[in-house]
Motif scaffolding. Structure first.
Motif, mmCIF file in Angstrom:
data_model
loop_
_atom_site.group_PDB
_atom_site.id
_atom_site.type_symbol
_atom_site.label_atom_id
_atom_site.label_comp_id
_atom_site.label_asym_id
_atom_site.label_seq_id
_atom_site.Cartn_x
_atom_site.Cartn_y
_atom_site.Cartn_z
ATOM 1 N N ASP A 54 0.754 -1.278 0.173
ATOM 2 C CA ASP A 54 -0.063 0.039 -0.013
ATOM 3 C C ASP A 54 0.774 1.114 -0.250
ATOM 4 O O ASP A 54 0.639 2.208 -0.791
ATOM 5 C CB ASP A 54 -0.823 0.038 0.996
ATOM 6 C CG ASP A 54 -2.042 -1.250 1.071
ATOM 7 O OD1 ASP A 54 -2.114 -1.473 -0.106
ATOM 8 O OD2 ASP A 54 -2.750 -1.626 2.101
ATOM 9 N N ASP A 55 2.104 1.246 0.811
ATOM 10 C CA ASP A 55 2.835 2.502 0.976
ATOM 11 C C ASP A 55 3.274 2.820 -0.671
ATOM 12 O O ASP A 55 3.647 3.636 -1.044
ATOM 13 C CB ASP A 55 4.102 2.119 1.752
ATOM 14 C CG ASP A 55 3.545 1.930 3.223
ATOM 15 O OD1 ASP A 55 2.757 2.701 3.588
ATOM 16 O OD2 ASP A 55 3.810 0.788 3.591
ATOM 17 N N PHE A 56 3.639 1.707 -1.313
ATOM 18 C CA PHE A 56 4.345 1.357 -2.599
ATOM 19 C C PHE A 56 3.437 2.233 -3.740
ATOM 20 O O PHE A 56 3.593 3.030 -4.266
ATOM 21 C CB PHE A 56 4.639 0.092 -3.200
ATOM 22 C CG PHE A 56 5.139 0.042 -4.645
ATOM 23 C CD1 PHE A 56 6.215 0.586 -4.928
ATOM 24 C CD2 PHE A 56 4.198 -0.788 -5.468
ATOM 25 C CE1 PHE A 56 6.385 0.585 -6.447
ATOM 26 C CE2 PHE A 56 4.535 -0.902 -6.832
ATOM 27 C CZ PHE A 56 5.470 -0.237 -7.395
ATOM 28 N N THR A 57 2.007 1.551 -3.742
ATOM 29 C CA THR A 57 1.199 2.245 -4.649
ATOM 30 C C THR A 57 0.792 3.513 -4.419
ATOM 31 O O THR A 57 0.641 4.463 -5.211
ATOM 32 C CB THR A 57 -0.243 1.274 -4.788
ATOM 33 O OG1 THR A 57 -0.842 1.091 -3.396
ATOM 34 C CG2 THR A 57 0.251 -0.286 -5.189
ATOM 35 N N ALA A 58 0.698 3.956 -2.977
ATOM 36 C CA ALA A 58 0.546 5.391 -2.603
ATOM 37 C C ALA A 58 1.637 6.376 -3.195
ATOM 38 O O ALA A 58 1.456 7.534 -3.295
ATOM 39 C CB ALA A 58 0.441 5.498 -1.198
ATOM 40 N N SER A 59 2.896 5.816 -3.255
ATOM 41 C CA SER A 59 4.084 6.663 -3.974
ATOM 42 C C SER A 59 3.999 6.890 -5.147
ATOM 43 O O SER A 59 4.873 7.572 -5.894
ATOM 44 C CB SER A 59 5.277 6.018 -3.444
ATOM 45 O OG SER A 59 5.757 4.791 -3.805
ATOM 46 N N LEU A 60 3.225 6.466 -6.012
ATOM 47 C CA LEU A 60 2.999 6.334 -7.553
ATOM 48 C C LEU A 60 1.901 7.413 -7.823
ATOM 49 O O LEU A 60 0.690 7.330 -7.377
ATOM 50 C CB LEU A 60 2.589 5.176 -8.307
ATOM 51 C CG LEU A 60 3.699 3.943 -8.146
ATOM 52 C CD1 LEU A 60 3.083 2.733 -8.727
ATOM 53 C CD2 LEU A 60 5.128 4.412 -8.878
ATOM 54 N N PRO A 61 2.547 8.539 -8.624
ATOM 55 C CA PRO A 61 1.501 9.558 -9.075
ATOM 56 C C PRO A 61 0.310 9.197 -9.708
ATOM 57 O O PRO A 61 0.549 8.340 -10.529
ATOM 58 C CB PRO A 61 2.374 10.690 -9.757
ATOM 59 C CG PRO A 61 3.513 10.061 -9.846
ATOM 60 C CD PRO A 61 3.800 8.799 -9.105
ATOM 61 N N ALA A 62 -0.770 9.789 -9.497
ATOM 62 C CA ALA A 62 -2.126 9.257 -10.309
ATOM 63 C C ALA A 62 -1.865 9.657 -11.810
ATOM 64 O O ALA A 62 -2.801 8.673 -12.604
ATOM 65 C CB ALA A 62 -3.177 9.800 -9.715
ATOM 66 N N ASP A 63 -1.091 10.769 -11.995
ATOM 67 C CA ASP A 63 -1.329 11.142 -13.461
ATOM 68 C C ASP A 63 0.142 11.462 -14.160
ATOM 69 O O ASP A 63 0.084 12.208 -14.909
ATOM 70 C CB ASP A 63 -2.293 12.600 -13.410
ATOM 71 C CG ASP A 63 -1.885 13.372 -12.487
ATOM 72 O OD1 ASP A 63 -0.983 13.262 -11.751
ATOM 73 O OD2 ASP A 63 -2.362 14.652 -12.453
ATOM 74 N N GLU A 64 1.062 10.867 -13.585
ATOM 75 C CA GLU A 64 2.275 11.002 -13.962
ATOM 76 C C GLU A 64 2.904 9.525 -14.307
ATOM 77 O O GLU A 64 2.882 8.691 -13.271
ATOM 78 C CB GLU A 64 3.298 11.826 -13.269
ATOM 79 C CG GLU A 64 2.860 13.494 -13.319
ATOM 80 C CD GLU A 64 3.569 13.968 -12.162
ATOM 81 O OE1 GLU A 64 5.099 13.917 -12.243
ATOM 82 O OE2 GLU A 64 3.119 14.886 -11.682
ATOM 83 N N CYS A 65 3.617 9.349 -15.283
ATOM 84 C CA CYS A 65 4.894 7.943 -15.496
ATOM 85 C C CYS A 65 5.603 7.943 -14.325
ATOM 86 O O CYS A 65 6.261 8.961 -14.050
ATOM 87 C CB CYS A 65 5.292 8.059 -16.800
ATOM 88 S SG CYS A 65 3.893 8.244 -18.323
ATOM 89 N N ARG A 66 5.965 6.905 -14.030
ATOM 90 C CA ARG A 66 7.292 6.462 -13.366
ATOM 91 C C ARG A 66 7.736 5.080 -13.537
ATOM 92 O O ARG A 66 6.953 4.078 -14.136
ATOM 93 C CB ARG A 66 6.864 6.627 -11.784
ATOM 94 C CG ARG A 66 6.394 7.713 -11.145
ATOM 95 C CD ARG A 66 7.756 8.589 -10.963
ATOM 96 N NE ARG A 66 7.447 9.928 -10.472
ATOM 97 C CZ ARG A 66 6.856 10.890 -11.122
ATOM 98 N NH1 ARG A 66 6.653 10.894 -12.443
ATOM 99 N NH2 ARG A 66 6.617 12.438 -10.297
#
Length: 139
Positions: A54-66
């Protein structure tokens, strides 16, 4: 050295942090970002070993690539504790087209810099990298 296709270099810190994750399990995950102005991939965030999915997915921005790597622990049917290093190319539908193109054209070269990736996921929304997807890709 910059990649001819996209002109992106890979910051040394990316490789160092990845080696620490792989060899010493210093991190649970690493999120990488392309700095367009500097034309290089850099470490944006690292997750401590105690942090979870959950910490991992929360650290990915909703509207930007990574790009990201995630050290996924699991138990096999034989009850053996194992882990797999996942490479995630996060490219949400809402990201800018230019950004998606830059990330897509730089991905293979960046991935080659990270020696030891076992599974690759392409995700455009969170359901494409759910825990069930991780589990299904470990067998």
């Amino acid at each position: 050295m910059a990649n001819a296709a996209s002109g992106m270099a890979v910051h040394d810190d990316c490789k160092l942090k990845f080696l620490e994750l792989k060899a010493k399990r210093t991190y649970r995950f690493i999120v990488f970002k392309i700095e367009e102005k500097q034309k290089q991939v850099v470490v944006e965030k690292v997750g401590e070993p105690a942090q979870g999915y959950d910490d991992f997915t929360a650290s990915l921005p909703a509207d930007e690539c990574r790009y990201a790597v995630y050290d996924f622990d699991f138990v096999t049917e034989e009850l053996c504790q194992k882990s797999r290093i996942f490479f995630i190319a996060w490219s949400p539908d809402t990201a800018r087209v230019r950004s998606k193109m830059i990330y897509a054209s730089s991905k293979e070269r960046f991935k080659r810099e990270l020696d030891g990736i076992q599974v690759e996921l392409q995700a455009t929304d969170p359901t494409e990298m759910g825990l069930d997807v991780f589990r299904s890709r470990t067998s």
